[in-house]
Scaffold this motif. Structure first.
Motif, PDB file in Angstrom:
ATOM      1  N   ARG A  41      -4.707   8.440  -0.941  1.00 12.41           N
ATOM      2  CA  ARG A  41      -5.126   9.572  -0.741  1.00 12.41           C
ATOM      3  C   ARG A  41      -3.715  10.335  -0.753  1.00 12.41           C
ATOM      4  O   ARG A  41      -3.664  11.649  -1.457  1.00 12.41           O
ATOM      5  CB  ARG A  41      -5.840   9.943   0.179  1.00 12.41           C
ATOM      6  CG  ARG A  41      -6.449  11.148   0.104  1.00 12.41           C
ATOM      7  CD  ARG A  41      -7.331  11.716   1.330  1.00 12.41           C
ATOM      8  NE  ARG A  41      -6.377  11.625   2.466  1.00 12.41           N
ATOM      9  CZ  ARG A  41      -6.837  12.006   3.861  1.00 12.41           C
ATOM     10  NH1 ARG A  41      -8.066  12.223   3.977  1.00 12.41           N
ATOM     11  NH2 ARG A  41      -5.992  11.762   4.787  1.00 12.41           N
ATOM     12  N   ALA A  42      -2.772   9.736   0.095  1.00 10.76           N
ATOM     13  CA  ALA A  42      -1.486  10.742   0.154  1.00 10.76           C
ATOM     14  C   ALA A  42      -0.925  10.781  -1.196  1.00 10.76           C
ATOM     15  O   ALA A  42       0.035  11.742  -1.421  1.00 10.76           O
ATOM     16  CB  ALA A  42      -0.719  10.085   1.265  1.00 10.76           C
ATOM     17  N   GLN A  43      -0.524   9.513  -1.650  1.00 12.36           N
ATOM     18  CA  GLN A  43      -0.203   9.459  -3.059  1.00 12.36           C
ATOM     19  C   GLN A  43      -0.836  10.422  -4.020  1.00 12.36           C
ATOM     20  O   GLN A  43      -0.260  10.965  -4.960  1.00 12.36           O
ATOM     21  CB  GLN A  43      -0.232   7.889  -3.613  1.00 12.36           C
ATOM     22  CG  GLN A  43       0.806   7.112  -2.948  1.00 12.36           C
ATOM     23  CD  GLN A  43       2.333   7.171  -3.419  1.00 12.36           C
ATOM     24  OE1 GLN A  43       2.424   8.240  -4.021  1.00 12.36           O
ATOM     25  NE2 GLN A  43       3.185   6.408  -2.768  1.00 12.36           N
ATOM     26  N   CYS A  44      -2.028  10.549  -4.166  1.00 13.29           N
ATOM     27  CA  CYS A  44      -2.985  11.327  -4.787  1.00 13.29           C
ATOM     28  C   CYS A  44      -2.505  12.951  -4.514  1.00 13.29           C
ATOM     29  O   CYS A  44      -2.490  13.573  -5.615  1.00 13.29           O
ATOM     30  CB  CYS A  44      -4.265  10.975  -4.837  1.00 13.29           C
ATOM     31  SG  CYS A  44      -5.469  12.001  -5.911  1.00 13.29           S
ATOM     32  N   ASP A  45      -2.272  13.062  -3.346  1.00 13.21           N
ATOM     33  CA  ASP A  45      -1.981  14.501  -2.770  1.00 13.21           C
ATOM     34  C   ASP A  45      -0.601  14.894  -3.463  1.00 13.21           C
ATOM     35  O   ASP A  45      -0.509  15.991  -4.067  1.00 13.21           O
ATOM     36  CB  ASP A  45      -1.943  14.778  -1.279  1.00 13.21           C
ATOM     37  CG  ASP A  45      -3.480  14.681  -1.051  1.00 13.21           C
ATOM     38  OD1 ASP A  45      -4.233  14.828  -1.896  1.00 13.21           O
ATOM     39  OD2 ASP A  45      -3.624  14.539   0.315  1.00 13.21           O
ATOM     40  N   ARG A  46       0.144  13.757  -3.250  1.00 14.25           N
ATOM     41  CA  ARG A  46       1.692  14.294  -3.829  1.00 14.25           C
ATOM     42  C   ARG A  46       1.690  14.419  -5.481  1.00 14.25           C
ATOM     43  O   ARG A  46       2.594  15.257  -5.990  1.00 14.25           O
ATOM     44  CB  ARG A  46       2.679  13.114  -3.490  1.00 14.25           C
ATOM     45  CG  ARG A  46       3.225  13.011  -1.959  1.00 14.25           C
ATOM     46  CD  ARG A  46       4.238  12.408  -1.806  1.00 14.25           C
ATOM     47  NE  ARG A  46       3.903  10.648  -1.861  1.00 14.25           N
ATOM     48  CZ  ARG A  46       3.436  10.196  -0.683  1.00 14.25           C
ATOM     49  NH1 ARG A  46       3.336  10.851   0.393  1.00 14.25           N
ATOM     50  NH2 ARG A  46       3.267   9.124  -0.889  1.00 14.25           N
ATOM     51  N   ALA A  47       0.963  13.650  -6.132  1.00 14.65           N
ATOM     52  CA  ALA A  47       0.800  13.675  -7.610  1.00 14.65           C
ATOM     53  C   ALA A  47       0.120  15.053  -7.841  1.00 14.65           C
ATOM     54  O   ALA A  47       0.506  15.651  -8.813  1.00 14.65           O
ATOM     55  CB  ALA A  47       0.057  12.508  -8.137  1.00 14.65           C
TER      56      ALA A  47
END
Length: 394
Positions: A227-233
């Protein structure tokens, strides 16, 4: 008679006729010469000059009632005057322009007279009389035409140069508009496609994380990281959308857009923007857009490659051109003799944007002393410089 002798006789006859015309002009008195010099020396564009010459012909000749001045265009295909263009060879004036010889009107009350510059016919003086043609007036008008040939030729070249310049400006404007339209389309596609899917993916990952039982901490941790990676993307996608077309450039102009660029980058670099001159109202939109793109790419290069702490952006007016300078205190690099590294896509893109507007980009750098990118672009209108400069620091 040999051909050289025939040419010599023809040249001598032409010289005698020219001398006769000049004698006739001189014999008309000082007032005529003053009028000729006044019209020839006035700074007028081609249509106004043709109108002045027409009036001079009517005022100077004794029996000429009317005069039309036809100017052959640069392509030599048509004649331009106060009415619709006349194709070469059409009518009396078109015939004279095509053949380079005078032609009387069919009714005997007028004559079309060529104006030569070298071996080319550059204009036609079409005069009309109230009665039969008078030979002295025809000779006088011929002399006036030959005297004005260099002036007409210069005015024609100047207008052609201005038309080419305007065409280049229109091409640059259309090219920038096409680029920005493509960026707008990409921005919309990303917003409606990738950005929406990333947002939906983030919701599903959050839901999955909450649904995993507590006795599976490894799974919950992996979902949290996903989810953190998705937020950064998603954040990078939103930044890309803003970079493709910043609304502030349309709403507030170039100065505010540069200040916004500095604020967006301020977390990683100390960016200072200095603006001198009243630029925003005078610069065309496509020039503002190109300069913003150059600054955007230069700041991005400093952020990605320079490893520095400070970037200074200077936007200044220099009468008929605008200068944009972006300097950083990063690691620098060796600049080739060409001034712009050909293997750098970003720097090459900056140079192409400036060249499209008739300007140039120079890159100054040395290892260990930082990099300076300077773009100089001409502007179509004069900009009055403001007395004080304004400095904005995010």
């Amino acid at each position: 008679m040999s051909e050289p002798e025939a040419r010599g006789l023809k040249r001598a006859a032409g010289e005698r006729e020219a001398q006769s015309a000049l004698d006739l002009l001189a014999g008309r008195g000082r007032d005529l010469l003053v009028r000729i010099v006044t019209v020839a020396c006035e700074d007028r564009d081609l249509p106004e000059l043709a109108a002045e010459l027409s009036g001079l012909v009517v005022r100077s000749a004794e029996a000429v009632a009317f005069c039309d001045v036809y100017v052959v265009d640069q392509d030599g295909r048509r004649l331009e005057w106060g009415g619709p263009p006349v194709p070469l060879g059409m009518g009396d004036a078109g015939w004279v322009a095509a053949h380079g010889r005078a032609r009387p009107h069919a009714d005997g009350r007028g004559v079309a007279i060529p104006v030569h510059r070298g071996n080319a016919t550059i204009a036609v003086l079409d005069i009309r009389f109230a009665g039969p043609c008078r030979r002295d007036d025809v000779t006088l008008v011929t002399a006036l035409g030959e005297l004005f040939a260099p002036v007409l030729c210069s005015a024609r070249r100047l207008r052609a140069a201005e038309e080419r310049e305007h065409a280049a400006e229109r091409f640059a404007e259309r090219a920038v508009e096409a680029q920005e339209a493509e960026r707008t389309r990409l921005s919309r596609d990303i917003h409606d496609g990738i950005a929406q899917r990333l947002a939906s993916l983030g919701f599903h990952l959050s839901a999955a994380e909450r649904a995993v039982p507590d006795h599976h901490p490894e799974a919950r941790e992996q979902l949290r990281l996903a989810r953190a990676q998705c937020d950064r993307a998603g954040a990078e996608t939103r930044a890309a959308i803003g970079g493709l077309r910043p609304p502030v450039l349309d709403d507030l102009g170039l100065s505010a857009a540069l200040a916004g660029l500095a604020r967006e980058t301020g977390a990683s670099l100390d960016v200072t923007v200095t603006v001198t001159g009243e630029l925003d109202d005078a610069l065309p939109d496509h020039v503002q857009t190109a300069l913003y793109r150059i600054a955007q790419e230069a700041v991005a290069n400093a952020l990605r490659h320079a490893d520095g702490t400070l970037v200074d952006i200077l936007l200044e007016n220099e009468r008929d051109r605008v200068r944009l300078r972006i300097a950083d205190d990063g690691r620098g690099f060796a600049v080739p003799d060409a001034g712009v590294p050909l293997d750098s896509y970003g720097l090459r893109g900056m140079a192409e944007r400036a060249e499209l507007l008739g300007g140039r980009v120079t890159v100054t750098s040395r290892p260990g002393v930082g990099t300076t990118v300077e773009a100089v672009v001409p502007v179509p209108a004069f900009i009055r410089p403001a007395a004080p400069g304004t400095t904005a620091r995010p």
